[in-house]
Scaffold this motif. Structure first.
Motif, PDB file in Angstrom:
ATOM      1  N   GLY A 439      60.558  13.266  24.315  1.00 21.76           N
ATOM      2  CA  GLY A 439      59.686  14.199  25.248  1.00 21.76           C
ATOM      3  C   GLY A 439      58.473  14.458  24.485  1.00 21.76           C
ATOM      4  N   ASP A 440      58.144  14.395  23.331  1.00 21.63           N
ATOM      5  CA  ASP A 440      57.119  15.208  22.491  1.00 21.63           C
ATOM      6  C   ASP A 440      55.579  14.079  22.936  1.00 21.63           C
ATOM      7  OD1 ASP A 440      58.012  17.184  21.201  1.00 21.63           O
ATOM      8  OD2 ASP A 440      58.887  15.720  20.024  1.00 21.63           O
ATOM      9  N   ASP A 441      54.559  14.922  23.390  1.00 14.10           N
ATOM     10  CA  ASP A 441      53.431  14.350  23.989  1.00 14.10           C
ATOM     11  C   ASP A 441      52.325  14.534  22.694  1.00 14.10           C
ATOM     12  OD1 ASP A 441      50.600  14.363  25.260  1.00 14.10           O
ATOM     13  OD2 ASP A 441      52.050  13.577  26.744  1.00 14.10           O
ATOM     14  N   CYS A 442      51.362  13.531  22.457  1.00 11.91           N
ATOM     15  CA  CYS A 442      50.308  13.660  21.674  1.00 11.91           C
ATOM     16  C   CYS A 442      49.384  15.030  21.847  1.00 11.91           C
ATOM     17  CB  CYS A 442      49.589  12.490  21.207  1.00 11.91           C
ATOM     18  SG  CYS A 442      50.534  11.082  20.476  1.00 11.91           S
ATOM     19  N   GLY A 443      49.327  15.091  23.102  1.00 14.41           N
ATOM     20  CA  GLY A 443      48.545  16.409  23.542  1.00 14.41           C
ATOM     21  C   GLY A 443      46.936  16.137  23.282  1.00 14.41           C
ATOM     22  N   GLY A 444      46.402  15.037  22.906  1.00 15.31           N
ATOM     23  CA  GLY A 444      44.848  14.971  22.646  1.00 15.31           C
ATOM     24  C   GLY A 444      44.595  15.213  21.072  1.00 15.31           C
ATOM     25  N   LEU A 445      45.563  15.582  20.380  1.00 12.10           N
ATOM     26  CA  LEU A 445      45.413  15.952  18.773  1.00 12.10           C
ATOM     27  C   LEU A 445      46.193  15.177  18.050  1.00 12.10           C
ATOM     28  CD1 LEU A 445      45.306  19.819  19.461  1.00 12.10           C
ATOM     29  CD2 LEU A 445      43.266  18.199  19.132  1.00 12.10           C
ATOM     30  N   CYS A 446      45.819  15.179  16.836  1.00 13.97           N
ATOM     31  CA  CYS A 446      46.623  14.418  15.669  1.00 13.97           C
ATOM     32  C   CYS A 446      46.102  15.155  14.291  1.00 13.97           C
ATOM     33  CB  CYS A 446      46.241  13.008  15.643  1.00 13.97           C
ATOM     34  SG  CYS A 446      47.723  12.058  14.614  1.00 13.97           S
ATOM     35  N   PRO A 447      47.140  15.398  13.569  1.00 19.12           N
ATOM     36  CA  PRO A 447      48.762  15.316  13.746  1.00 19.12           C
ATOM     37  C   PRO A 447      49.236  15.968  14.738  1.00 19.12           C
ATOM     38  CG  PRO A 447      47.917  16.009  11.477  1.00 19.12           C
ATOM     39  CD  PRO A 447      46.793  16.142  12.320  1.00 19.12           C
ATOM     40  N   ASN A 448      50.373  15.358  15.395  1.00 16.27           N
ATOM     41  CA  ASN A 448      51.099  16.199  16.303  1.00 16.27           C
ATOM     42  C   ASN A 448      52.470  15.972  16.297  1.00 16.27           C
ATOM     43  OD1 ASN A 448      51.665  13.285  17.644  1.00 16.27           O
ATOM     44  ND2 ASN A 448      49.417  13.407  17.994  1.00 16.27           N
ATOM     45  N   GLU A 449      53.240  16.336  17.115  1.00 11.28           N
ATOM     46  CA  GLU A 449      54.709  16.364  17.046  1.00 11.28           C
ATOM     47  C   GLU A 449      55.428  15.109  17.512  1.00 11.28           C
ATOM     48  OE1 GLU A 449      56.347  19.640  19.516  1.00 11.28           O
ATOM     49  OE2 GLU A 449      56.123  21.200  17.668  1.00 11.28           O
ATOM     50  N   ALA A 450      54.658  14.232  18.023  1.00  5.74           N
ATOM     51  CA  ALA A 450      55.005  12.862  18.624  1.00  5.74           C
ATOM     52  C   ALA A 450      55.093  11.946  17.502  1.00  5.74           C
ATOM     53  CB  ALA A 450      54.419  12.327  19.956  1.00  5.74           C
ATOM     54  N   VAL A 451      53.872  11.798  16.740  1.00 10.69           N
ATOM     55  CA  VAL A 451      53.610  10.670  15.700  1.00 10.69           C
ATOM     56  C   VAL A 451      53.525  11.210  14.458  1.00 10.69           C
ATOM     57  CG1 VAL A 451      52.969   9.202  17.547  1.00 10.69           C
ATOM     58  CG2 VAL A 451      51.104  10.483  16.155  1.00 10.69           C
ATOM     59  N   GLY A 452      53.466  12.452  14.305  1.00  6.03           N
ATOM     60  CA  GLY A 452      53.379  12.999  12.753  1.00  6.03           C
ATOM     61  C   GLY A 452      51.884  12.877  12.503  1.00  6.03           C
ATOM     62  N   HIS A 453      51.524  12.410  11.237  1.00  8.58           N
ATOM     63  CA  HIS A 453      50.207  12.372  10.917  1.00  8.58           C
ATOM     64  C   HIS A 453      49.441  11.091  11.621  1.00  8.58           C
ATOM     65  CE1 HIS A 453      49.987  15.237   7.695  1.00  8.58           C
ATOM     66  NE2 HIS A 453      51.146  14.804   7.427  1.00  8.58           N
ATOM     67  N   GLY A 454      49.996  10.107  12.181  1.00 10.26           N
ATOM     68  CA  GLY A 454      49.581   8.948  12.989  1.00 10.26           C
ATOM     69  C   GLY A 454      50.112   7.792  12.302  1.00 10.26           C
ATOM     70  N   LEU A 455      49.039   6.738  12.783  1.00 12.69           N
ATOM     71  CA  LEU A 455      49.757   5.304  12.240  1.00 12.69           C
ATOM     72  C   LEU A 455      49.226   4.955  10.861  1.00 12.69           C
ATOM     73  CD1 LEU A 455      50.663   2.348  12.905  1.00 12.69           C
ATOM     74  CD2 LEU A 455      48.252   1.877  13.647  1.00 12.69           C
ATOM     75  N   LEU A 456      50.182   4.733  10.093  1.00 15.32           N
ATOM     76  CA  LEU A 456      49.979   4.555   8.603  1.00 15.32           C
ATOM     77  C   LEU A 456      49.248   3.351   8.314  1.00 15.32           C
ATOM     78  CD1 LEU A 456      50.433   5.526   5.486  1.00 15.32           C
ATOM     79  CD2 LEU A 456      52.652   4.260   5.728  1.00 15.32           C
ATOM     80  N   THR A 457      48.091   3.456   7.393  1.00 13.35           N
ATOM     81  CA  THR A 457      47.653   2.180   6.893  1.00 13.35           C
ATOM     82  C   THR A 457      47.610   2.231   5.477  1.00 13.35           C
ATOM     83  OG1 THR A 457      45.116   3.244   7.110  1.00 13.35           O
ATOM     84  CG2 THR A 457      46.290   1.823   8.998  1.00 13.35           C
ATOM     85  N   VAL A 458      47.077   1.048   4.623  1.00 12.63           N
ATOM     86  CA  VAL A 458      46.914   1.191   3.134  1.00 12.63           C
ATOM     87  C   VAL A 458      45.836   2.187   2.868  1.00 12.63           C
ATOM     88  CG1 VAL A 458      46.712  -0.097   1.295  1.00 12.63           C
ATOM     89  CG2 VAL A 458      47.900  -1.351   3.101  1.00 12.63           C
ATOM     90  N   PRO A 459      46.357   2.857   1.659  1.00 12.36           N
ATOM     91  CA  PRO A 459      45.414   3.898   1.204  1.00 12.36           C
ATOM     92  C   PRO A 459      44.051   3.231   0.691  1.00 12.36           C
ATOM     93  CG  PRO A 459      47.498   4.557   0.688  1.00 12.36           C
ATOM     94  CD  PRO A 459      47.867   3.248   1.236  1.00 12.36           C
ATOM     95  N   GLY A 460      43.033   3.806   0.759  1.00 11.40           N
ATOM     96  CA  GLY A 460      41.858   3.160   0.365  1.00 11.40           C
ATOM     97  C   GLY A 460      41.851   2.779  -1.324  1.00 11.40           C
ATOM     98  N   LEU A 461      41.419   1.890  -1.595  1.00  7.48           N
ATOM     99  CA  LEU A 461      41.501   1.381  -3.101  1.00  7.48           C
ATOM    100  C   LEU A 461      40.462   2.200  -4.214  1.00  7.48           C
ATOM    101  CD1 LEU A 461      41.104  -2.420  -2.677  1.00  7.48           C
ATOM    102  CD2 LEU A 461      43.242  -1.143  -3.046  1.00  7.48           C
ATOM    103  N   ALA A 462      40.876   2.974  -5.166  1.00  9.41           N
ATOM    104  CA  ALA A 462      40.103   3.509  -5.941  1.00  9.41           C
ATOM    105  C   ALA A 462      38.834   2.930  -6.575  1.00  9.41           C
ATOM    106  CB  ALA A 462      41.222   4.309  -7.020  1.00  9.41           C
TER     107      ALA A 462
END
Length: 462
Positions: A439-462
């Motif tokens: 029942g949690d909605d993203c609400g047009g913002l991110c981070p949010n209660e539905a997905v946390g920080h969002g879709l994880l991808t590989v951190p950029g290479l140093a």
């Protein structure tokens, strides 16, 4: 198979032994104490676990797994009754009707007669989620399905979603990173052999057969993790057979292996408080631990299916990425305010996940004829014994996230400590649409209660 397993575990029961802490603090049935006290405050004095293990072994019990926080022992019912006061025997879970699930129950209060002063409590272990049976004919090496833009193929589509191609080209493929997946097992599938993955299987208990994956869940999840981190050293700790599951023992075995990452795409049947101490202890040791947020489950204390939200572990929710690239919170995934740990929000971040009703999203290899192979064939257009299925959920999202974490570890992120969601937040893509199953909605913002920080991808290479 289930009858054989029942007979096997009727001859050999299993118990969790929790040593008394050096400080006098006891976690007991209140894991929220971990919010106010460090994990080490619940650990016994040095040498205590060794003393207990030696004493139980001299009595003829098998010490199946052990950490600084606890032990798992097994033995004949009469021997368990002699050492702990009562026998433990398998019983059927009466609330789960679609498949046979069994767990252990004690005939009365349990108390160690050996080193009583060193033991805080003795528990009959809880079971893990969803178990079934299967029989293994020969699988095909490639998926028996035409390519469909709605489905993700492994490894290429996981690499694309994680933006892992650049990392792989730069030599960041998980080399030297030790990952343990605690799951139902890992079948020797042609898909894994074709990609040269390096894997081993360790049973959580000696009574479990490491050569088979009766349920098929672990084989599938390992393929998604290895798609993202193909050079990681993956050990599967097999926690289950057809109708029994031992999550605490399996997690203890995982910690014993001293990995960099532990991936857990499961929860427990009813609350298992001691598991939270084992997780907190693993984090203290510098191991990054990931748990699935659940596919509708939460950690509400009265719920049969319990998700695991130990503070410091990374909880993984679900995001669906459509063929046109649109990202939405998966309506198959859980999100919730923890009932066990006040103030804790789940998930911390998310991985790829399908949508209701069936979550058809990722084409997975699995053990032919296993429970998942047979069950999913009713709706995924694969055969019940071909060693392939189309599925997804926060289980797969967690395996994917664990692969990304392995690449982050290789890059030195965290400098040897357990990674947190904050370490990975900048590598998450925003997800501002959609609603979770709980029942949690993203609400047009991110981070949010539905997905946390969002879709994880590989951190950029140093």
């Amino acid at each position: 198979m289930s009858d054989e397993e029942l007979a096997r575990f009727e001859r050999c029961g299993v118990l969790t032994v929790v040593p008394r802490s050096a400080t006098g603090l006891t976690l007991g049935d209140d894991p929220a104490l971990l919010l106010r006290h460090r994990a080490q405050e619940f650990l016994p004095a040095p040498g205590t676990v060794d003393r207990l293990a030696d004493a139980y072994a001299r009595e003829g019990l098998a010490v199946e797994a052990r950490t600084e926080a606890g032990l798992t022992v097994s033995g004949a019912p009469a021997l368990l009754a002699d050492v702990f006061g009562h026998a433990v025997r398998p019983v059927r879970n009466k609330y789960i009707r679609e498949t046979v699930r069994r767990e252990f129950a004690a005939a009365g209060p349990l108390r160690s007669r050996l080193h009583t002063e060193l033991v805080a409590e003795v528990r009959a272990p809880r079971a893990g989620f969803e178990l079934g049976a299967g029989a293994p004919p020969a699988p095909r090496a490639t998926p028996p399905l035409p390519r469909d833009a709605r489905y993700l193929r492994l490894p290429e589509d996981a690499v694309r979603l994680a933006d892992a191609g650049r990392a792989h080209e730069a030599g960041v493929r998980g080399d030297g990173v030790r990952v343990v997946m605690v799951d139902t097992g890992l079948y020797d599938h042609p898909h894994h052999r074709a990609h040269g993955y390096r894997t081993t299987v360790v049973p959580a208990l000696s009574a479990l057969d490491p050569a088979v994956d009766e349920r098929g869940h672990g084989t599938a999840m390992s393929a998604l993790l290895l798609a993202v981190a193909p050079a990681a050293e993956l050990t599967m700790v097999k926690m289950a057979c057809a109708s029994f599951s031992f999550p605490v023992a399996a997690f203890q075995r995982a910690v014993e292996l001293a990995p960099d990452v532990i991936s857990c795409s499961w929860g427990t049947l009813r609350a298992e408080p001691h598991l939270h101490l084992e997780v907190a202890n693993a984090l203290r040791r510098g191991i990054t631990v990931l748990f699935a947020a659940g596919n509708g489950s939460t950690d509400r204390r009265t719920a049969m299916f319990q998700s695991v939200a130990t503070p410091g572990a990374i909880t993984v929710g679900g995001v669906h990425v459509a063929p046109d690239g649109r990202r939405r919170a998966a309506d198959l995934a859980s999100s919730y305010r923890s009932d066990v740990f006040p103030g804790r929000r789940v998930p911390d971040l998310s991985g790829p996940c399908g949508m209701l009703p069936n979550g058809d999203y990722v084409v997975f290899p699995t053990q032919p004829g296993c429970m998942f192979d047979r069950r999913n064939s009713a709706y995924d257009n694969t055969a019940p014994d071909d060693g392939w299925l189309v599925s997804s959920g926060t289980s797969g999202a967690t395996a994917y996230a664990a692969g990304v974490v392995a690449l982050a570890v290789q890059q030195g992120i965290g400098n040897g400590r357990a990674l947190t969601a904050a370490d990975l937040a900048d590598a998450c893509l925003p997800v501002t649409e959609g609603r979770t199953l709980t029942g949690d909605d993203c609400g047009g913002l991110c981070p949010n209660e539905a997905v946390g920080h969002g879709l994880l991808t590989v951190p950029g290479l140093a």
